[in-house]
Design a protein around this motif. Structure first.
Motif, short mmCIF file in Angstrom:
data_model
loop_
_atom_site.label_atom_id
_atom_site.label_comp_id
_atom_site.label_asym_id
_atom_site.label_seq_id
_atom_site.Cartn_x
_atom_site.Cartn_y
_atom_site.Cartn_z
N LEU A 1 2.35 0.39 -15.94
CA LEU A 1 3.42 1.01 -16.72
C LEU A 1 3.04 2.42 -17.13
O LEU A 1 3.84 3.36 -17.00
CB LEU A 1 3.74 0.16 -17.95
CG LEU A 1 4.82 0.70 -18.88
CD1 LEU A 1 6.15 0.80 -18.15
CD2 LEU A 1 4.95 -0.18 -20.11
N ALA A 2 1.80 2.60 -17.60
CA ALA A 2 1.35 3.92 -18.03
C ALA A 2 1.34 4.90 -16.86
O ALA A 2 1.82 6.04 -16.97
CB ALA A 2 -0.04 3.82 -18.65
N ILE A 3 0.82 4.46 -15.72
CA ILE A 3 0.78 5.33 -14.53
C ILE A 3 2.18 5.69 -14.08
O ILE A 3 2.48 6.85 -13.77
CB ILE A 3 0.00 4.64 -13.40
CG1 ILE A 3 -1.48 4.50 -13.79
CG2 ILE A 3 0.13 5.43 -12.10
CD1 ILE A 3 -2.28 3.68 -12.79
N GLY A 4 3.08 4.70 -14.05
CA GLY A 4 4.44 4.95 -13.60
C GLY A 4 5.18 5.94 -14.47
O GLY A 4 5.84 6.86 -13.96
N VAL A 5 5.09 5.76 -15.77
CA VAL A 5 5.79 6.68 -16.68
C VAL A 5 5.23 8.09 -16.57
O VAL A 5 5.98 9.09 -16.56
CB VAL A 5 5.69 6.17 -18.13
CG1 VAL A 5 6.24 7.21 -19.11
CG2 VAL A 5 6.45 4.86 -18.29
N LEU A 6 3.90 8.21 -16.44
CA LEU A 6 3.29 9.53 -16.28
C LEU A 6 3.76 10.20 -14.99
O LEU A 6 4.08 11.40 -14.98
CB LEU A 6 1.77 9.42 -16.30
CG LEU A 6 1.12 9.16 -17.66
CD1 LEU A 6 -0.38 8.95 -17.51
CD2 LEU A 6 1.39 10.33 -18.61
N LEU A 7 3.79 9.45 -13.90
CA LEU A 7 4.21 10.02 -12.62
C LEU A 7 5.64 10.53 -12.68
O LEU A 7 5.95 11.64 -12.24
CB LEU A 7 4.06 8.98 -11.51
CG LEU A 7 2.64 8.63 -11.07
CD1 LEU A 7 2.66 7.48 -10.07
CD2 LEU A 7 1.96 9.85 -10.46
#
Length: 291
Positions: free
Chosen positions: A111-117
């Motif tokens: 979730l953290a990686i996706g939102v950052l991307l």
């Protein structure tokens, strides 16, 4: 009668986008309802939420490469979801961490990686579309995807229904007769990811799991047979979709949250009044037994 027609039927008769949205809700109900019920029966309800977040980085990568492209985002989401499922399984097998904890760790990371991307590569509007979707904006390509996934899900469940049911109710017996429980478990996780990927185009990654889990949890309160729960889960999901669309149309509300809100209201009502597991019927039966 005319007022009821204008309120309940006219939006679907007069507008093609409402008919597409309703067809999408029907397809999502047919695919996600049974999958959600098996998640509940296997005590994996929170894993459904974890997997819904796990598809986000893959969808974000697809968005970065091709924009709001349905094939790219769907393929990316499916690959990311399967990768998280495999990594969580490996972590469980080769460490002391339980499966639910492994899924929780990997989904939070995803979730953290996706939102950052997404936040780094697009606007807030793009991020909101991926997180919350818009079933009223479902086009023909998305409708074909959702319908195809629902068809594949129903066909696969027809083939693996018996071992899935045994693994949900009596996994010890399934292992004692030499069946490959791990194989069925992985096949089931693939279907979970597939339905979440098809659902995020309409409801977003954060809301797709709602139409999968809330009707399934509600169904357990209304029936004690698996067949009855399956019918109830699909019915509640479809009625929630239809009612949510009407709320969204008449009151200018976001369609995804409106659908999940209706499903949540069904659950709250069932929690009190459902005959099989509702609080009031259980209380009445207990008082009758004591007397």
């Amino acid at each position: 009668m005319q007022h009821l027609y204008d309120l309940l039927i006219a939006p679907f008769v007069d507008f093609a986008f409402m008919r597409r949205a309703l067809a999408g809700c029907l397809a999502l109900s047919l695919g996600s309802g049974p999958i959600g019920l098996f998640l509940v029966m296997r005590r994996m309800s929170l894993m459904g939420d974890a997997m819904s977040h796990a598809v986000l980085p893959g969808a974000a990568v697809g968005f970065m490469l091709a924009g709001l492209s349905l094939p790219a985002m769907s393929l990316g989401g499916f690959v990311a979801g399967v990768l998280v499922a495999v990594l969580a399984g490996l972590a469980t097998r080769f460490s002391s961490i339980k499966e639910d904890a492994s899924f929780a760790a990997f989904y939070l990371l995803s979730l953290a990686i996706g939102v950052l991307l997404v936040s780094k590569s697009g606007s807030n509007v793009d991020l909101m579309h991926i997180l919350f979707g818009s079933v009223l904006a479902v086009d023909d390509a998305a409708l074909y995807l959702v319908s195809g996934v629902a068809s594949v899900t129903l066909i696969c469940l027809a083939f693996i229904y018996r071992p899935m049911l045994l693994e949900s109710l009596d996994p010890v017996f399934l292992r004692s007769v030499g069946a490959r429980g791990g194989l069925w478990h992985m096949a089931f996780l693939m279907l979970v990811v597939l339905n979440l990927v098809s659902g995020f185009q309409a409801l977003g990654t954060l809301m797709a799991v709602g139409l999968m889990m809330l009707p399934a949890i509600t169904a357990r309160l209304w029936s004690e047979s698996v067949e009855g729960m399956l019918v109830m889960a699909v019915s509640v999901a479809f009625v929630s979709g239809m009612a949510g669309l009407l709320l969204s149309y008449h009151f200018e509300l976001p369609s995804g949250p409106a659908i999940i809100l209706v499903a949540g209201l069904f659950y709250l009502f069932s929690l009190l009044f459902a005959p099989a597991g509702g609080a009031l019927p259980r209380y009445i039966r207990a008082r009758h037994f004591e007397s």
